[in-house]
Design a protein around this motif. Structure first.
Motif, short mmCIF file in Angstrom:
data_model
loop_
_atom_site.label_atom_id
_atom_site.label_comp_id
_atom_site.label_asym_id
_atom_site.label_seq_id
_atom_site.Cartn_x
_atom_site.Cartn_y
_atom_site.Cartn_z
N ASP A 44 -6.16 1.48 1.92
CA ASP A 44 -5.88 2.03 3.25
C ASP A 44 -6.48 1.09 4.29
OD1 ASP A 44 -5.61 3.39 5.61
OD2 ASP A 44 -6.57 5.23 4.94
N ASN A 86 0.82 -1.20 0.00
CA ASN A 86 0.00 0.00 0.00
C ASN A 86 0.86 1.26 0.00
OD1 ASN A 86 -2.30 -1.74 0.35
ND2 ASN A 86 -1.73 -1.89 2.50
N GLN A 96 1.72 7.08 10.80
CA GLN A 96 0.99 8.31 11.15
C GLN A 96 1.94 9.46 11.46
OE1 GLN A 96 -2.50 8.53 11.06
NE2 GLN A 96 -2.12 6.58 10.03
N MET A 130 -4.82 7.26 -1.90
CA MET A 130 -4.15 5.98 -2.14
C MET A 130 -3.65 5.92 -3.58
SD MET A 130 -4.03 4.62 0.76
CE MET A 130 -3.17 3.16 0.14
N GLN A 146 -3.31 14.93 0.49
CA GLN A 146 -2.75 14.01 1.47
C GLN A 146 -3.75 12.92 1.86
OE1 GLN A 146 -0.98 14.67 5.91
NE2 GLN A 146 -0.16 15.98 4.31
N GLY A 147 -3.27 11.67 1.84
CA GLY A 147 -4.12 10.54 2.18
C GLY A 147 -4.64 9.78 0.98
N ASP A 182 3.62 4.54 3.89
CA ASP A 182 2.73 3.43 4.23
C ASP A 182 1.53 4.05 4.97
OD1 ASP A 182 1.43 1.32 5.60
OD2 ASP A 182 3.29 0.20 5.84
N PRO A 183 0.30 3.73 4.60
CA PRO A 183 -0.86 4.34 5.28
C PRO A 183 -0.93 4.03 6.77
CG PRO A 183 -1.56 2.58 3.80
CD PRO A 183 -0.13 2.85 3.50
N GLN A 206 0.55 5.47 0.00
CA GLN A 206 -0.34 6.61 0.24
C GLN A 206 0.41 7.91 -0.02
OE1 GLN A 206 -1.62 7.59 4.38
NE2 GLN A 206 -3.69 7.20 3.62
N HIS A 262 1.61 11.67 0.43
CA HIS A 262 1.75 12.75 1.42
C HIS A 262 1.59 14.10 0.75
CE1 HIS A 262 3.45 15.48 4.41
NE2 HIS A 262 3.03 14.59 5.29
#
Length: 249
Positions: free
Chosen positions: A241, A95, A222, A236, A233-234, A218-219, A97, A99
Motif C-alpha cells: 500500500d 498492488n 479511494q 493487501m 477492506q484494505g 488499486d490502493p 487491495q 474491497h
C-alpha cells in the motif's frame, strides 16, 4: 505470466473469463467449504425486490459477506498468485487491495437472478480501478443462472441506476436477455470491471450454483462515499500500500 491478449480483451470488453484457474478438485473442496460455512451461519436471503419481479415468482439466494473470517480456506485463496497476478495485470498495477468478499449460492430450481447493473453504483471510487473476480466452484451453464455481461459497457462510465429494488438499471433499457451469457466450468474465474454492466438469470437446474466473489482495487483508488464497508477492506493481497496511513496511536 498473463498473456497480453488477455489484458487487451479485458480492456476492450470489460470482462475476462480465465479458464481453469483452479483445478476441479480445488473447486470441489471450495464448494464444500462454501456450503459448510453457510450451514453454520444464520442465513438471510438478499434477493433484490427487482429480482423477484424479474423472476416472476418466488426465488432464493444464500450468501455471506467476509467469508475469510469464517474459514481460513478463503483467506488462502485471496493471496493465491494465480488470482492476484491476473488482477494486477488487468488493473495495470503491481498492488492489489481487497474491497470485500461474498459467498453466493443460487439454490437448485429457484436460485434468484440479478437484474443488469454496475457494481460502481454500490461502491463508487475516484479512479474506477475496482474489479471483481467470481470463482466458480461448480459448473455454471446458462440454465444455472450464469453471469451475463454487456461487452464494452464499461466504456460508458457510471450510469444512473434505480435505487428501489436493489440499485439496478432500467429493465426497459437494459433487458437481461440482451446481455451475453458467460457460461463457466468449475475452476474458472470471471474477472470484470465494476463499470461493466452485468447480471444473472434464474437457476432452474437441479443443482445449486456456488460462487465466491472477490472485489479488489488499486490502493491508490479511494472511495467517493463511505457507503460500503467490510471487515477485511484494505487488506493487501499483492504488493504494498503506497499510501501507508499512520497507525492509530
Amino acid at each position: 505470466m498473463v498473456d497480453p491478449a488477455m489484458v487487451a480483451f479485458y480492456r476492450d470488453n470489460g470482462y475476462l473469463l480465465v479458464k481453469g484457474l483452479l483445478s476441479r478438485p480445488e473447486a470441489q473442496a471450495y464448494r464444500e467449504e462454501c456450503h459448510a460455512v453457510l450451514g453454520r451461519l444464520r442465513a438471510t436471503d438478499p434477493t433484490w425486490g427487482s429480482a423477484r419481479e424479474l423472476a416472476g415468482g418466488a426465488t432464493e439466494l444464500r450468501h455471506c459477506h467476509d467469508a475469510q473470517f469464517y474459514s481460513a480456506a478463503f483467506a488462502r485463496i485471496l493471496v493465491e498468485p494465480r488470482f492476484t497476478d491476473v488482477a494486477a495485470a488487468l488493473m495495470g498495477t503491481e498492488n492489489v487491495q481487497l474491497h470485500h468478499t461474498k459467498i453466493f449460492v443460487k439454490p437448485a430450481e429457484k436460485g434468484s437472478p440479478f437484474p443488469l447493473h454496475q457494481d460502481a453504483a454500490h461502491l463508487p471510487h475516484t479512479r474506477h480501478t475496482v474489479g471483481a473476480a467470481i470463482f466458480h466452484f461448480d459448473d455454471a451453464p446458462e440454465e444455472k443462472g450464469c453471469v451475463r455481461v454487456v461487452p464494452g459497457s464499461h466504456k460508458q462510465g457510471p450510469l444512473p441506476h434505480i435505487e428501489e429494488g436493489g440499485w439496478h438499471l432500467p429493465p426497459s433499457e437494459w433487458p437481461l436477455r440482451a446481455a451475453v451469457p458467460v457460461e463457466a466450468e468449475a475452476g474458472d474465474v470471471l474477472f470484470f470491471s465494476y463499470l461493466t454492466v452485468h447480471g444473472s438469470g434464474v437457476n432452474t437446474a437441479a443443482e445449486a450454483r456456488t460462487t465466491f466473489l472477490v472485489q479488489f482495487r488499486d490502493p491508490l483508488d479511494q472511495p467517493v462515499d463511505d457507503v460500503h464497508r467490510s471487515r477485511g477492506q484494505g487488506m493487501m493481497l499483492r504488493g504494498v500500500d503506497p499510501v501507508m496511513p499512520s497507525p492509530a496511536a
